[in-house]
Design an enzyme around this catalytic site. Sequence first.
Site, PDB file in Angstrom:
ATOM      1  N   ALA A   1       0.802  -1.103   0.115  1.00 57.57           N
ATOM      2  CA  ALA A   1       0.086   0.086  -0.013  1.00 57.57           C
ATOM      3  C   ALA A   1       0.837   1.178  -0.064  1.00 57.57           C
ATOM      4  CB  ALA A   1      -1.061  -0.102   1.201  1.00 57.57           C
ATOM      5  N   HIS A   2       0.245   2.436  -0.292  1.00 54.81           N
ATOM      6  CA  HIS A   2       0.715   3.607  -0.247  1.00 54.81           C
ATOM      7  C   HIS A   2       1.703   4.016   0.922  1.00 54.81           C
ATOM      8  CE1 HIS A   2      -1.745   5.689   2.853  1.00 54.81           C
ATOM      9  NE2 HIS A   2      -2.710   4.862   2.163  1.00 54.81           N
ATOM     10  N   ASN A   3       2.854   4.822   0.451  1.00 54.63           N
ATOM     11  CA  ASN A   3       3.987   5.144   1.518  1.00 54.63           C
ATOM     12  C   ASN A   3       4.652   3.922   2.215  1.00 54.63           C
ATOM     13  OD1 ASN A   3       1.786   7.857   1.296  1.00 54.63           O
ATOM     14  ND2 ASN A   3       3.821   8.514   1.423  1.00 54.63           N
TER      15      ASN A   3
ATOM     16  N   SER B   1       1.788   2.957   4.742  1.00 57.34           N
ATOM     17  CA  SER B   1       2.984   3.491   5.630  1.00 57.34           C
ATOM     18  C   SER B   1       3.870   2.307   6.636  1.00 57.34           C
ATOM     19  CB  SER B   1       2.420   4.778   6.488  1.00 57.34           C
ATOM     20  OG  SER B   1       2.152   5.650   5.701  1.00 57.34           O
TER      21      SER B   1
END
Length: 330
Positions: free
Chosen positions: A243-245, A263
Amino acid sequence: MASYTIKEINTILKGELIGNTDNLIEGPEQLKNAKNHHITFIGSTKYAKLWESSEASAAVINDNLNIEPGDNRALIKVPNADLAMAKILEMFSPPSPEFEVEIHPTAVIHETVVIGGGCKIGANCYIGPNVVLGDGVTLYPNVCIFDDTVIGDATTVWSGTVIRERCIIGSHCIFHTNVSIGADGFGYRPSDDGRGLTKIPQIGNVIIGHYVEIGANSCVDRAKFSATIIGDGCKIDNLVQIAHNSVMGRSCIMAGHSGLAGSVTLGDGVIIGGSASIKDHTTIESGATVGAGSGVMGDIKAGQTVLGYPAQDSREMLKQWVALKRLTKK
């Protein structure tokens, strides 16, 4: 079809040859399925007992095993049968699909694209504005590379893969079929009126290091801002979600159906077992291992092995499982 004598194979492996066979070896095969033109592999005592009934003419075995080869059969002792197997598989590996022309006439390539030497671009590929392909990049048919993306030397992208805009891909990477790189991260918040959801724009990108391999149908989402990062040498199985970051260190492994929420930070050499789930904003330090099917809810220290749902230290979790098993027997 390639074939080798057992001595030719041992020249590559540099092991200890015990016994001999005059049968030519035409390929590797599992112990139970092997015929007299096959070589097989034995890495533990669990499988050593199957050697006598196998029809294989030869086997590569770990050097701590004591097995007799038998009549017209040979064994090659090596420190690590799995690593030796990789060398033999390379010897018998069939060639990759051929390109009749280096750049297929049906490929759509923007005039601003920079294409390095020796690149191959298959039928119906799309390459958008300002994309840069390094030397020796291979794009199989139906690959899409969107604007301002950079791909390093000798990277191979298989059919159906989509690499979205502004991504940075290293050299010697392999992306298998239908990989998604740089799709929007999953970001939503309840709207002010409480009647719906507001989408959070995802304006970052994805940065992937060198020698990364990503399995079929896996997804690496772009960051909300900054970048989602996959370090050099990471190996990612099929059907994995990143997932993102999220940030992965070097040489991490993620098995199939596992996933990182937003994250998440992985140190170097982290191993994530199949179907394991990692909660958002979690840090897993270098050398840690997450067992298959585990649910990680908090940070994990370097070198620690965790199991279960929620994941706990493996020794503690195994004690709990033993205790529960005892309770069910009363």
